[in-house]
Design a protein around this motif. Structure first.
Motif, PDB file in Angstrom:
ATOM      1  N   ARG A   8     -37.007  25.891  25.679  1.00  0.00           N
ATOM      2  CA  ARG A   8     -36.321  27.000  26.341  1.00  0.00           C
ATOM      3  C   ARG A   8     -35.421  26.477  27.469  1.00  0.00           C
ATOM      4  O   ARG A   8     -35.629  26.777  28.641  1.00  0.00           O
ATOM      5  N   PRO A   9     -34.381  25.696  27.103  1.00  0.00           N
ATOM      6  CA  PRO A   9     -33.546  25.064  28.128  1.00  0.00           C
ATOM      7  C   PRO A   9     -32.750  26.053  28.977  1.00  0.00           C
ATOM      8  O   PRO A   9     -32.520  25.814  30.159  1.00  0.00           O
ATOM      9  N   TRP A  32     -34.074  18.170  37.556  1.00  0.00           N
ATOM     10  CA  TRP A  32     -34.356  18.677  36.211  1.00  0.00           C
ATOM     11  C   TRP A  32     -33.085  19.134  35.498  1.00  0.00           C
ATOM     12  O   TRP A  32     -33.077  19.297  34.278  1.00  0.00           O
ATOM     13  N   GLY A  33     -32.008  19.347  36.238  1.00  0.00           N
ATOM     14  CA  GLY A  33     -30.758  19.832  35.650  1.00  0.00           C
ATOM     15  C   GLY A  33     -30.225  18.984  34.504  1.00  0.00           C
ATOM     16  O   GLY A  33     -29.865  19.520  33.449  1.00  0.00           O
ATOM     17  N   PRO A  34     -30.146  17.649  34.664  1.00  0.00           N
ATOM     18  CA  PRO A  34     -29.649  16.837  33.550  1.00  0.00           C
ATOM     19  C   PRO A  34     -30.515  16.955  32.291  1.00  0.00           C
ATOM     20  O   PRO A  34     -29.988  17.031  31.177  1.00  0.00           O
ATOM     21  N   ALA A  39     -31.259  19.140  26.804  1.00  0.00           N
ATOM     22  CA  ALA A  39     -32.083  19.947  25.903  1.00  0.00           C
ATOM     23  C   ALA A  39     -31.318  21.064  25.216  1.00  0.00           C
ATOM     24  O   ALA A  39     -31.696  21.497  24.129  1.00  0.00           O
ATOM     25  N   ASP A  40     -30.252  21.535  25.819  1.00  0.00           N
ATOM     26  CA  ASP A  40     -29.546  22.715  25.323  1.00  0.00           C
ATOM     27  C   ASP A  40     -28.550  22.349  24.224  1.00  0.00           C
ATOM     28  O   ASP A  40     -27.529  21.720  24.496  1.00  0.00           O
ATOM     29  N   PRO A  41     -28.815  22.753  22.974  1.00  0.00           N
ATOM     30  CA  PRO A  41     -27.902  22.399  21.880  1.00  0.00           C
ATOM     31  C   PRO A  41     -26.542  23.088  21.987  1.00  0.00           C
ATOM     32  O   PRO A  41     -25.598  22.683  21.327  1.00  0.00           O
ATOM     33  N   LEU A 159     -32.709  20.126  16.704  1.00  0.00           N
ATOM     34  CA  LEU A 159     -33.831  19.189  16.568  1.00  0.00           C
ATOM     35  C   LEU A 159     -33.580  17.893  17.327  1.00  0.00           C
ATOM     36  O   LEU A 159     -34.499  17.343  17.938  1.00  0.00           O
ATOM     37  N   ALA A 160     -32.344  17.420  17.288  1.00  0.00           N
ATOM     38  CA  ALA A 160     -32.019  16.190  18.017  1.00  0.00           C
ATOM     39  C   ALA A 160     -32.268  16.380  19.509  1.00  0.00           C
ATOM     40  O   ALA A 160     -32.867  15.514  20.166  1.00  0.00           O
ATOM     41  N   ARG A 161     -31.852  17.517  20.039  1.00  0.00           N
ATOM     42  CA  ARG A 161     -32.039  17.774  21.468  1.00  0.00           C
ATOM     43  C   ARG A 161     -33.521  17.925  21.813  1.00  0.00           C
ATOM     44  O   ARG A 161     -33.978  17.453  22.845  1.00  0.00           O
TER      45      ARG A 161
END
Length: 178
Positions: A8-9, A32-34, A39-41, A159-161
């Motif tokens: 849940r980015p 945590w921002g980076p 994480a966000d596709p 999935l990669a993220r």
């Protein structure tokens, strides 16, 4: 970290933003921002690269071990980010780790061939074989990078993220360094 590991980015980014708006985020949550951007596709490398600027102070202050720097550089490179030069420099001052699960000979070549031929099912199975039973957090850097690239080739950015987060979360600094 719970929002990121739960896939849940966007909610994680909102949480980081609320902390920043309250005056605490720049000191307690900004690191945590980076990872939230990675994480966000929906955030591609062009937009996400600006979020990586928050990594520079962490790298300069030694928040990442040498092995963690190599893992971070591998993930960013595999996801097509312009890896910040300070990360490359810091990682290149140490030997690249050789540990972690390395799949049997031929697995990574088969993975590349399957993904280039857009054979999604075979690619997914080979990603699992390349990462091993303990997953991306303990995979060898070669298998990790090749797996992320293969998933991008078959257009499974989501999935990669998520695998990138699983690879980075155990080594991510738990608090900002000052």
């Amino acid at each position: 970290s719970a929002l990121l590991s739960g896939g849940r980015p966007r909610e994680a980014q909102a949480w980081i933003g609320r902390g920043r708006d309250a005056g605490a985020g720049s000191r307690t949550l900004s690191h945590w921002g980076p990872l939230a951007a990675i994480a966000d596709p929906e955030i591609g490398p062009a937009r996400g690269s600006s979020a990586l600027a928050a990594l520079s102070p962490l790298v300069a202050q030694g928040a990442f071990s040498p092995a963690a720097l190599h893992r971070l550089a591998t993930v960013l490179d595999a996801l097509n980010y312009n890896v910040p030069i300070d990360i490359w420099d810091a990682a290149n001052r140490t030997r690249q780790p050789t540990g972690g699960f390395l799949p049997p000979t031929g697995t990574l070549q088969s993975l590349a061939a399957a993904s280039k031929a857009n054979r999604s099912g075979e690619t997914l199975l080979l990603v699992m074989a390349a990462l091993g039973k303990d997953g991306p957090a303990s995979a060898n850097l070669l298998g990790l990078g090749d797996s992320l690239r293969a998933l991008l080739r078959i257009r499974r950015t989501d999935l990669a993220r998520q695998l990138a987060v699983e690879a980075l979360l155990p080594i991510w600094p738990r608090r900002a360094v000052f």
